[in-house]
Design a protein around this motif. Structure first.
Motif, PDB file in Angstrom:
ATOM      1  N   ASP A 174       0.831  -1.204   0.000  1.00  0.00           N
ATOM      2  CA  ASP A 174       0.000   0.000   0.000  1.00  0.00           C
ATOM      3  C   ASP A 174       0.868   1.257   0.000  1.00  0.00           C
ATOM      4  OD1 ASP A 174      -2.242   1.622   0.005  1.00  0.00           O
ATOM      5  OD2 ASP A 174      -2.507   1.508   2.177  1.00  0.00           O
ATOM      6  N   LEU A 175       1.490   1.510  -1.139  1.00  0.00           N
ATOM      7  CA  LEU A 175       2.410   2.637  -1.265  1.00  0.00           C
ATOM      8  C   LEU A 175       1.649   3.958  -1.352  1.00  0.00           C
ATOM      9  CD1 LEU A 175       3.907   0.045  -2.424  1.00  0.00           C
ATOM     10  CD2 LEU A 175       5.274   1.649  -3.762  1.00  0.00           C
ATOM     11  N   ASP A 176       2.118   4.950  -0.620  1.00  0.00           N
ATOM     12  CA  ASP A 176       1.598   6.295  -0.824  1.00  0.00           C
ATOM     13  C   ASP A 176       2.373   6.939  -1.974  1.00  0.00           C
ATOM     14  OD1 ASP A 176       4.052   7.141   0.236  1.00  0.00           O
ATOM     15  OD2 ASP A 176       3.222   7.499   2.219  1.00  0.00           O
ATOM     16  N   TYR A 177       2.034   8.170  -2.314  1.00  0.00           N
ATOM     17  CA  TYR A 177       2.625   8.795  -3.500  1.00  0.00           C
ATOM     18  C   TYR A 177       4.140   8.932  -3.370  1.00  0.00           C
ATOM     19  CZ  TYR A 177       3.741  12.152  -7.139  1.00  0.00           C
ATOM     20  OH  TYR A 177       4.308  12.777  -8.217  1.00  0.00           O
ATOM     21  N   GLU A 178       4.605   9.332  -2.193  1.00  0.00           N
ATOM     22  CA  GLU A 178       6.044   9.519  -1.998  1.00  0.00           C
ATOM     23  C   GLU A 178       6.795   8.203  -2.201  1.00  0.00           C
ATOM     24  OE1 GLU A 178       9.165  11.069   1.460  1.00  0.00           O
ATOM     25  OE2 GLU A 178       7.013  11.429   1.664  1.00  0.00           O
ATOM     26  N   GLU A 179       6.248   7.107  -1.661  1.00  0.00           N
ATOM     27  CA  GLU A 179       6.893   5.815  -1.834  1.00  0.00           C
ATOM     28  C   GLU A 179       6.817   5.361  -3.288  1.00  0.00           C
ATOM     29  OE1 GLU A 179       6.311   3.510   2.406  1.00  0.00           O
ATOM     30  OE2 GLU A 179       4.576   3.670   1.071  1.00  0.00           O
ATOM     31  N   ASP A 180       5.671   5.560  -3.905  1.00  0.00           N
ATOM     32  CA  ASP A 180       5.491   5.153  -5.294  1.00  0.00           C
ATOM     33  C   ASP A 180       6.487   5.869  -6.201  1.00  0.00           C
ATOM     34  OD1 ASP A 180       3.783   3.778  -7.368  1.00  0.00           O
ATOM     35  OD2 ASP A 180       3.539   5.841  -8.005  1.00  0.00           O
ATOM     36  N   SER A 181       6.748   7.134  -5.912  1.00  0.00           N
ATOM     37  CA  SER A 181       7.666   7.917  -6.735  1.00  0.00           C
ATOM     38  C   SER A 181       9.109   7.439  -6.602  1.00  0.00           C
ATOM     39  CB  SER A 181       7.581   9.399  -6.346  1.00  0.00           C
ATOM     40  OG  SER A 181       6.274   9.893  -6.530  1.00  0.00           O
ATOM     41  N   ALA A 182       9.426   6.839  -5.458  1.00  0.00           N
ATOM     42  CA  ALA A 182      10.803   6.422  -5.203  1.00  0.00           C
ATOM     43  C   ALA A 182      11.023   4.918  -5.341  1.00  0.00           C
ATOM     44  CB  ALA A 182      11.205   6.854  -3.788  1.00  0.00           C
ATOM     45  N   ALA A 183       9.971   4.171  -5.676  1.00  0.00           N
ATOM     46  CA  ALA A 183      10.053   2.706  -5.652  1.00  0.00           C
ATOM     47  C   ALA A 183      10.980   2.168  -6.742  1.00  0.00           C
ATOM     48  CB  ALA A 183       8.658   2.104  -5.822  1.00  0.00           C
ATOM     49  N   GLU A 184      11.740   1.131  -6.374  1.00  0.00           N
ATOM     50  CA  GLU A 184      12.523   0.410  -7.381  1.00  0.00           C
ATOM     51  C   GLU A 184      11.636  -0.511  -8.201  1.00  0.00           C
ATOM     52  OE1 GLU A 184      14.760  -0.755  -3.897  1.00  0.00           O
ATOM     53  OE2 GLU A 184      14.192   1.363  -3.871  1.00  0.00           O
ATOM     54  N   VAL A 185      10.574  -1.037  -7.562  1.00  0.00           N
ATOM     55  CA  VAL A 185       9.583  -1.871  -8.234  1.00  0.00           C
ATOM     56  C   VAL A 185       8.209  -1.415  -7.765  1.00  0.00           C
ATOM     57  CG1 VAL A 185       8.691  -4.207  -8.621  1.00  0.00           C
ATOM     58  CG2 VAL A 185      11.153  -3.844  -8.336  1.00  0.00           C
ATOM     59  N   ASP A 186       7.288  -1.295  -8.711  1.00  0.00           N
ATOM     60  CA  ASP A 186       5.921  -0.869  -8.402  1.00  0.00           C
ATOM     61  C   ASP A 186       4.974  -1.894  -9.003  1.00  0.00           C
ATOM     62  OD1 ASP A 186       3.667   0.586  -7.741  1.00  0.00           O
ATOM     63  OD2 ASP A 186       3.814   1.886  -9.495  1.00  0.00           O
ATOM     64  N   MET A 187       4.011  -2.387  -8.214  1.00  0.00           N
ATOM     65  CA  MET A 187       3.110  -3.435  -8.691  1.00  0.00           C
ATOM     66  C   MET A 187       1.718  -3.244  -8.108  1.00  0.00           C
ATOM     67  SD  MET A 187       3.615  -7.567  -8.286  1.00  0.00           S
ATOM     68  CE  MET A 187       5.026  -7.567  -9.376  1.00  0.00           C
ATOM     69  N   ASN A 188       0.696  -3.523  -8.914  1.00  0.00           N
ATOM     70  CA  ASN A 188      -0.684  -3.559  -8.438  1.00  0.00           C
ATOM     71  C   ASN A 188      -1.190  -4.988  -8.545  1.00  0.00           C
ATOM     72  OD1 ASN A 188      -1.029  -0.662  -8.076  1.00  0.00           O
ATOM     73  ND2 ASN A 188      -0.990  -0.529 -10.299  1.00  0.00           N
ATOM     74  N   VAL A 189      -1.794  -5.474  -7.479  1.00  0.00           N
ATOM     75  CA  VAL A 189      -2.328  -6.835  -7.444  1.00  0.00           C
ATOM     76  C   VAL A 189      -3.838  -6.749  -7.276  1.00  0.00           C
ATOM     77  CG1 VAL A 189      -2.324  -9.046  -6.225  1.00  0.00           C
ATOM     78  CG2 VAL A 189      -0.194  -7.749  -6.469  1.00  0.00           C
ATOM     79  N   VAL A 190      -4.561  -7.304  -8.240  1.00  0.00           N
ATOM     80  CA  VAL A 190      -6.021  -7.368  -8.198  1.00  0.00           C
ATOM     81  C   VAL A 190      -6.397  -8.835  -8.043  1.00  0.00           C
ATOM     82  CG1 VAL A 190      -8.171  -6.747  -9.355  1.00  0.00           C
ATOM     83  CG2 VAL A 190      -6.072  -5.435  -9.824  1.00  0.00           C
ATOM     84  N   ALA A 191      -7.151  -9.158  -6.993  1.00  0.00           N
ATOM     85  CA  ALA A 191      -7.460 -10.566  -6.728  1.00  0.00           C
ATOM     86  C   ALA A 191      -8.805 -10.686  -6.036  1.00  0.00           C
ATOM     87  CB  ALA A 191      -6.369 -11.203  -5.869  1.00  0.00           C
ATOM     88  N   THR A 192      -9.344 -11.891  -6.059  1.00  0.00           N
ATOM     89  CA  THR A 192     -10.626 -12.163  -5.411  1.00  0.00           C
ATOM     90  C   THR A 192     -10.401 -12.642  -3.985  1.00  0.00           C
ATOM     91  OG1 THR A 192     -10.736 -14.505  -6.008  1.00  0.00           O
ATOM     92  CG2 THR A 192     -11.505 -12.911  -7.656  1.00  0.00           C
ATOM     93  N   ALA A 193     -11.506 -12.771  -3.261  1.00  0.00           N
ATOM     94  CA  ALA A 193     -11.437 -13.268  -1.885  1.00  0.00           C
ATOM     95  C   ALA A 193     -10.912 -14.698  -1.834  1.00  0.00           C
ATOM     96  CB  ALA A 193     -12.821 -13.191  -1.238  1.00  0.00           C
TER      97      ALA A 193
END
Length: 238
Positions: A174-193
């Motif tokens: 759960d990256l905030d904007y500051e972390e997202d801007s500095a991340a070496e890797v950025d990923m979004n995971v969409v999944a079901t229950a």
């Protein structure tokens, strides 16, 4: 130290509020730290041309950021006369995610449109939109059943999304904007229950990353989704 004094795998403070619109068949707001998204679900007695006579409903989405949802004003896309590629990508993602959550053949010949509006952005707006959209969609189906437009509730499985990444060599959720801007890797995971993946969007922003790091990111993402699903269920009353 991460925002809100949280650990590497913790979500930001989360609230999901259902029923925020008097007019829409379903609605919800999600606040995840400083990210704030409002979703309404509108139902129309029609389907796209490719579904005519197929005995199936449809779920689609639109996404937008209000002009001062960020620290500088962004002009409304309607004023520009076209949507950006980012907006189109995000709303298609939201639509795919929600179609994976519901048995479309049990919706009747109806279109459920999820309008996702970002009121304040601090990273993770597409993920927050998916999480809120499931609550709004579930509310809309309940509304139709209460009005006897649906004889039974359609089969649904909760779907949610969370961002994960590698920041300063550490896997975080759960990256905030500051972390997202500095991340070496950025990923979004969409999944079901059920832990089944709908979509994974991952990029090495600086260099590359190892398979073991990918596995760690996926584990963190699925754990984050599970916590979001618990909050969705509480918001919907169990």
């Amino acid at each position: 130290m991460r925002s809100f004094d949280r650990g590497p795998l913790d979500l930001r403070p989360l609230t999901i509020t259902p029923g925020v619109s008097r007019h829409a068949e379903g609605s919800a707001e999600v606040r995840l730290g400083h990210t704030w998204v409002r979703v309404t679900c509108s139902v129309e007695e029609r389907v796209p041309p490719h579904l005519l006579g197929k005995g199936s409903g449809w779920v689609t989405a639109e996404y937008g950021m209000l002009p001062r949802s960020t620290n500088t004003r962004t002009a409304r896309e309607a004023a520009k006369g076209k949507q950006s590629g980012r907006t189109q990508e995000i709303q298609r993602l939201i639509g795919r995610a929600l179609r994976a959550s519901v048995e479309l053949t049990q919706l009747g010949a109806r279109t459920f449109t999820l309008d996702c509006d970002v009121i304040e952005a601090d990273g993770g707006t597409r993920c927050a939109s998916i999480t809120a959209a499931y609550v709004a969609l579930a509310q809309a189906t309940r509304s139709l059943q209460s009005r006897k437009l649906l004889s039974t509730l359609p089969k649904m499985v909760p779907v949610a999304a969370v961002s994960v990444g590698i920041v300063k060599g550490l896997v975080v959720t759960d990256l905030d904007y500051e972390e997202d801007s500095a991340a070496e890797v950025d990923m979004n995971v969409v999944a079901t229950a059920e832990g089944r993946l709908v979509e994974v969007q991952g990029t090495a922003e600086k260099g590359s990353f190892a398979r073991a790091q990918l596995d760690a990111l996926m584990d963190a993402g699925l754990a984050g989704v599970a916590r979001l699903v618990e909050a969705q269920r509480r918001a919907l009353g169990g």
